[in-house]
Scaffold this motif. Structure first.
Motif, short mmCIF file in Angstrom:
data_model
loop_
_atom_site.label_atom_id
_atom_site.label_comp_id
_atom_site.label_asym_id
_atom_site.label_seq_id
_atom_site.Cartn_x
_atom_site.Cartn_y
_atom_site.Cartn_z
N THR A 152 63.44 41.34 -6.38
CA THR A 152 64.43 40.72 -7.34
C THR A 152 64.80 42.02 -8.10
OG1 THR A 152 62.52 40.36 -8.72
CG2 THR A 152 63.35 38.46 -7.07
N GLY A 153 65.83 41.76 -9.26
CA GLY A 153 65.74 42.65 -10.19
C GLY A 153 64.68 43.10 -11.06
N ASP A 154 63.92 42.34 -11.26
CA ASP A 154 62.83 42.60 -12.01
C ASP A 154 61.81 43.97 -11.52
OD1 ASP A 154 63.45 40.71 -13.69
OD2 ASP A 154 62.08 39.16 -13.08
N ASN A 155 61.68 43.74 -10.16
CA ASN A 155 60.63 44.67 -9.22
C ASN A 155 61.44 45.45 -8.47
OD1 ASN A 155 61.34 42.93 -7.27
ND2 ASN A 155 59.14 42.18 -6.89
N ALA A 156 62.74 45.50 -8.46
CA ALA A 156 63.66 46.47 -7.61
C ALA A 156 63.37 47.96 -8.15
CB ALA A 156 65.14 46.19 -7.68
N PRO A 157 63.51 49.00 -7.37
CA PRO A 157 63.03 50.10 -7.77
C PRO A 157 64.46 50.66 -8.60
CG PRO A 157 63.52 50.14 -5.20
CD PRO A 157 63.51 48.70 -5.73
N ALA A 158 64.09 51.62 -9.53
CA ALA A 158 65.35 51.75 -10.26
C ALA A 158 65.89 53.13 -9.54
CB ALA A 158 64.81 52.48 -11.74
N HIS A 159 67.39 52.87 -9.61
CA HIS A 159 68.22 53.89 -8.84
C HIS A 159 68.82 55.06 -9.94
CE1 HIS A 159 67.94 52.50 -4.84
NE2 HIS A 159 68.29 51.26 -5.22
N ALA A 160 68.60 56.30 -9.60
CA ALA A 160 69.26 57.11 -10.61
C ALA A 160 70.62 57.33 -10.74
CB ALA A 160 68.54 58.45 -10.62
N ALA A 184 45.67 38.65 -5.09
CA ALA A 184 45.08 39.03 -6.31
C ALA A 184 46.33 39.70 -7.06
CB ALA A 184 43.76 39.65 -6.39
N HIS A 185 47.17 40.41 -6.19
CA HIS A 185 47.91 41.48 -6.83
C HIS A 185 49.40 40.97 -6.61
CE1 HIS A 185 44.03 43.71 -6.38
NE2 HIS A 185 44.52 44.14 -7.78
N PRO A 186 49.89 40.05 -6.85
CA PRO A 186 51.40 39.49 -6.16
C PRO A 186 52.42 40.28 -6.66
CG PRO A 186 50.52 38.12 -8.08
CD PRO A 186 49.15 39.09 -7.79
N GLU A 187 52.53 41.25 -7.39
CA GLU A 187 53.49 42.12 -7.84
C GLU A 187 53.25 43.43 -7.10
OE1 GLU A 187 56.21 41.36 -9.53
OE2 GLU A 187 55.34 39.40 -9.69
N ALA A 188 52.30 43.56 -6.19
CA ALA A 188 52.19 45.02 -5.61
C ALA A 188 53.33 44.99 -4.66
CB ALA A 188 50.76 44.74 -4.72
N THR A 189 53.52 46.43 -4.39
CA THR A 189 54.72 46.98 -3.43
C THR A 189 53.54 47.41 -2.28
OG1 THR A 189 54.39 49.36 -4.04
CG2 THR A 189 56.02 47.81 -5.03
N ILE A 190 54.48 47.68 -1.19
CA ILE A 190 54.04 48.34 0.01
C ILE A 190 53.13 49.65 0.01
CG2 ILE A 190 55.97 49.40 0.93
CD1 ILE A 190 53.63 47.62 3.15
N ALA A 200 54.08 39.99 6.21
CA ALA A 200 53.67 38.42 6.90
C ALA A 200 53.34 38.02 5.62
CB ALA A 200 52.42 38.65 7.65
N TRP A 201 52.62 38.35 4.48
CA TRP A 201 52.13 37.42 3.51
C TRP A 201 53.48 37.26 2.68
CZ3 TRP A 201 52.94 39.33 -1.63
CH2 TRP A 201 52.24 38.51 -2.73
N ARG A 202 54.37 38.56 2.70
CA ARG A 202 55.47 38.05 1.88
C ARG A 202 56.78 36.92 2.57
NH1 ARG A 202 58.72 42.67 -0.77
NH2 ARG A 202 60.42 41.82 0.57
N LYS A 203 56.57 36.85 3.80
CA LYS A 203 57.61 35.93 4.45
C LYS A 203 56.61 34.50 4.10
CE LYS A 203 59.19 34.37 8.90
NZ LYS A 203 59.66 34.81 10.37
N PHE A 204 55.11 34.64 4.23
CA PHE A 204 54.39 33.22 4.25
C PHE A 204 54.72 32.62 2.77
CE2 PHE A 204 50.73 31.20 2.30
CZ PHE A 204 50.33 30.38 3.41
N ASN A 205 54.86 33.65 1.58
CA ASN A 205 55.10 33.24 0.18
C ASN A 205 56.76 32.91 0.01
OD1 ASN A 205 52.39 32.94 -0.78
ND2 ASN A 205 52.40 34.99 -0.41
N GLY A 206 57.50 33.39 0.92
CA GLY A 206 58.99 32.99 0.96
C GLY A 206 59.82 34.22 -0.24
N ILE A 207 58.99 35.45 -0.21
CA ILE A 207 59.58 36.25 -0.69
C ILE A 207 60.34 37.41 0.14
CG2 ILE A 207 59.03 38.51 -2.13
CD1 ILE A 207 56.34 37.19 -2.72
N SER A 208 61.74 37.34 0.20
CA SER A 208 62.64 37.70 1.23
C SER A 208 63.21 39.26 0.63
CB SER A 208 63.63 37.02 1.58
OG SER A 208 64.54 36.55 0.48
N ARG A 209 63.45 39.36 -0.69
CA ARG A 209 64.09 40.44 -1.24
C ARG A 209 63.22 40.74 -2.52
NH1 ARG A 209 69.42 42.04 0.46
NH2 ARG A 209 69.82 40.73 2.46
#
Length: 143
Positions: free
Chosen positions: A135-143, A95-101, A124-133
């Motif tokens: 992406t630029g869209d949801n990567a944390p911003a570095h200062a 239900a929340h596919p964009e959620a972080t840990i 495990a859910w990320r691996k099941f869905n093929g999410i390995s890293r």
């Protein structure tokens, strides 16, 4: 004739079975001589056969095997069975596919989940869905 005696009941029963007597027909005999106790065996008479319509059971009734539930497998990970806490975490993540840990762990107390289990299920859910890293869209911003 002197009958052979044994120091343990189990040994006497084993000797009777070794002599070809069915285990349920081996009767243990006790031989006392002062403080010394020894055990022997003799064959009991076979019981009368039960009536044809009577059923005699000697053990617990067997439980019927639960039907095998096919679990979906993707990327080497099987989805958890419905109804458990792990499946509840996966449903929340679906239900929340964009959620972080961090988001998943924050949702744990309000749902009664263990945070460490949520972390395991998240990855495990990320691996099941093929999410390995990330992406630029949801990567944390570095200062």
């Amino acid at each position: 004739m002197e009958t052979k005696t044994y120091t343990k009941r189990e040994n006497a029963r084993r000797a009777g079975v070794a002599a070809g007597v069915p285990a349920e027909l081996v009767e243990i005999t006790v031989h006392k001589n002062g403080d010394d106790v020894r055990f022997g065996w003799k064959q009991m008479e076979a019981p009368e056969p039960a009536a044809a319509d009577a059923v005699v059971t000697t053990g617990k009734p067997k439980k019927e095997a639960a039907p095998k539930v096919e679990r979906v497998e993707q990327n080497g990970v099987k989805r958890p069975k419905d109804g458990g806490l792990c499946a509840a975490v996966w449903a929340w993540l679906d239900a929340h596919p964009e959620a972080t840990i961090k988001d998943a762990k924050a949702a744990a107390p309000e749902n009664g989940w263990n945070e460490n289990n949520v972390a395991c299920e998240f990855y495990a859910w990320r691996k099941f869905n093929g999410i390995s890293r990330q992406t630029g869209d949801n990567a944390p911003a570095h200062a």
